[in-house]
Design an enzyme around this catalytic site. Structure first.
Site, mmCIF file in Angstrom:
data_model
loop_
_atom_site.group_PDB
_atom_site.id
_atom_site.type_symbol
_atom_site.label_atom_id
_atom_site.label_comp_id
_atom_site.label_asym_id
_atom_site.label_seq_id
_atom_site.Cartn_x
_atom_site.Cartn_y
_atom_site.Cartn_z
ATOM 1 N N CYS A 1 0.806 -1.220 0.000
ATOM 2 C CA CYS A 1 0.000 0.000 0.000
ATOM 3 C C CYS A 1 0.835 1.263 0.000
ATOM 4 O O CYS A 1 0.451 2.263 -0.635
ATOM 5 C CB CYS A 1 -1.005 -0.010 1.153
ATOM 6 S SG CYS A 1 -0.335 0.301 2.802
ATOM 7 N N ASP A 2 1.989 1.281 0.684
ATOM 8 C CA ASP A 2 2.774 2.512 0.714
ATOM 9 C C ASP A 2 3.353 2.859 -0.653
ATOM 10 O O ASP A 2 3.762 4.009 -0.881
ATOM 11 C CB ASP A 2 3.877 2.480 1.783
ATOM 12 C CG ASP A 2 4.274 1.110 2.268
ATOM 13 O OD1 ASP A 2 3.441 0.200 2.241
ATOM 14 O OD2 ASP A 2 5.430 0.953 2.690
ATOM 15 N N ALA A 3 3.370 1.900 -1.561
ATOM 16 C CA ALA A 3 3.789 2.202 -2.934
ATOM 17 C C ALA A 3 2.893 3.256 -3.566
ATOM 18 O O ALA A 3 3.315 3.978 -4.482
ATOM 19 C CB ALA A 3 3.769 0.937 -3.789
#
Length: 367
Positions: free
Chosen positions: A155-157
């Site tokens: 998700c942090d991508a």
């Protein structure tokens, strides 16, 4: 008469929220203090690890916030510092061609291009993204798939790469950048977004896991998604299908965030498990404050509850800055809820704090 005065106080509190509890000058003062401390300590080794490469994602997140602070500051010291990093690295992205983490420094390049309009600041990014569009990764999003991180399967991508594509779309006006980003973002969201909780799993490995009976939604990971959404929306034209898509996710997450904010003003490292993770975590929380305040400032999020949330949140974050300007309670590099303490910091925490401060300042300075 006393009853009338009491009613007037209640009315003013409801009408204006709590923004008057934050002084604009104090916001700028603490931002400068934090920015200056971080610049002086940029080559420190954090959490017993080597200093980060200047183009590493950790520093890239710092530069996002530092760019916002540079725009507010009263001199060019901070812009010159950022330009120096770009020049020293020939305006290149980091090492891995496909990996979202190594695209994140492009956020700074786009911010500097907007100020200086020097083509060399964006040309390497445009060249690399052109290659990616012509040779897209074909891997599945499953965590066990070879080369799985060639796509945005954590998700942090969604903070690292998509806003760079949105920047290029906004700057160049070329639809191809938005088209590529939009399709990949939708794939990640379909894979990792929990439609019941309106939060993102960090990656596939957390979908069926529970921590003390609660689903595991990593605070920092969702903070990065949420901040990225605000930055993407800032680059899009309202009423377009892409804008409406991202706005829908943004509003759903916003409603959830004010529901699960802790009484102390921060968000738990495991967002649904605040009783098990009482320690503050300032990098994810600062990005939540940034995104929420951006929504208030752009008249997307309305109502007293949102303003109350960001005021409480900002006051909490500012209280974790020590006398020297170091922001504490930043969770070390990881991929799941963990530990943080008053004496632990990281460059990305500073970036998140400066981002939050930039929007808080706009909110209180306009009142």
């Amino acid at each position: 008469m006393k009853t009338f005065k009491s009613l007037l106080v209640i009315f003013l509190s409801i009408h204006f929220g709590n923004a008057q509890n934050i002084n604009p000058k104090e916001v700028k003062d603490v931002m400068k203090k934090v920015a200056d401390w971080q610049m002086d300590h940029i080559n420190d080794s954090y959490n017993n690890k080597k200093p980060h490469h200047p183009l590493h994602w950790t520093n890239a997140a710092l530069y996002v916030g530092m760019s916002k602070w540079a725009e507010m500051a009263d001199d060019d010291t901070y812009y010159n510092w950022l330009k120096g990093i770009g020049n020293q690295n020939n305006w290149q992205l980091h090492e891995r061609k496909y990996h979202a983490d190594d695209h994140a420094v492009g956020r700074m390049y786009a911010a500097l291009y907007r100020k200086y309009e020097q083509e060399e600041m964006l040309e390497p990014t445009k060249e690399q993204f052109s290659f990616l569009m012509h040779h897209p990764a074909k891997t599945k999003l499953d965590w066990a798939t070879p080369y799985h991180q060639d796509r945005w399967n954590w998700c942090d991508a969604l903070f690292m790469s998509p806003p760079v594509w949105a920047d290029l779309y906004s700057i160049t006006g070329e639809q191809k950048y938005l088209d590529f980003m939009f399709e990949e973002y939708k794939a990640t969201t379909e894979y990792l977004f929990d439609k019941k909780e309106n939060l993102y799993y960090r990656d596939e490995r957390f979908k069926d896991k529970f921590d003390k009976g609660t689903k595991i939604f990593w605070g920092r990971g969702n903070g990065w998604v949420y901040a990225g959404l605000a930055d993407i929306l800032s680059n899009l034209k309202p009423q377009t299908k892409e804008y409406e898509y991202f706005l829908d996710i943004y509003k759903k997450m916003s409603e959830k965030l004010i529901e699960i904010q802790t009484p102390k003003g921060h968000w738990a490292m495991s967002l649904l498990g605040q009783e098990f993770y009482p320690t503050p975590e300032t990098s994810g929380s600062s990005f939540f404050i940034y995104g929420l305040t951006w929504g208030i400032n752009n008249e997307i999020l309305k109502g007293r509850n949102y303003k109350k949330a960001v005021v409480n949140g900002w006051n909490a974050m500012a209280s974790y800055v020590d006398e020297n300007g170091m922001l504490g309670y930043v969770q070390p590099i990881g991929a799941a809820p963990g530990n943080a303490s008053a004496d632990k910091t990281e460059v990305y925490g500073t970036g998140a704090f400066l981002s939050a401060g930039s929007e808080i300042y706009k909110m209180v300075n306009d009142n």
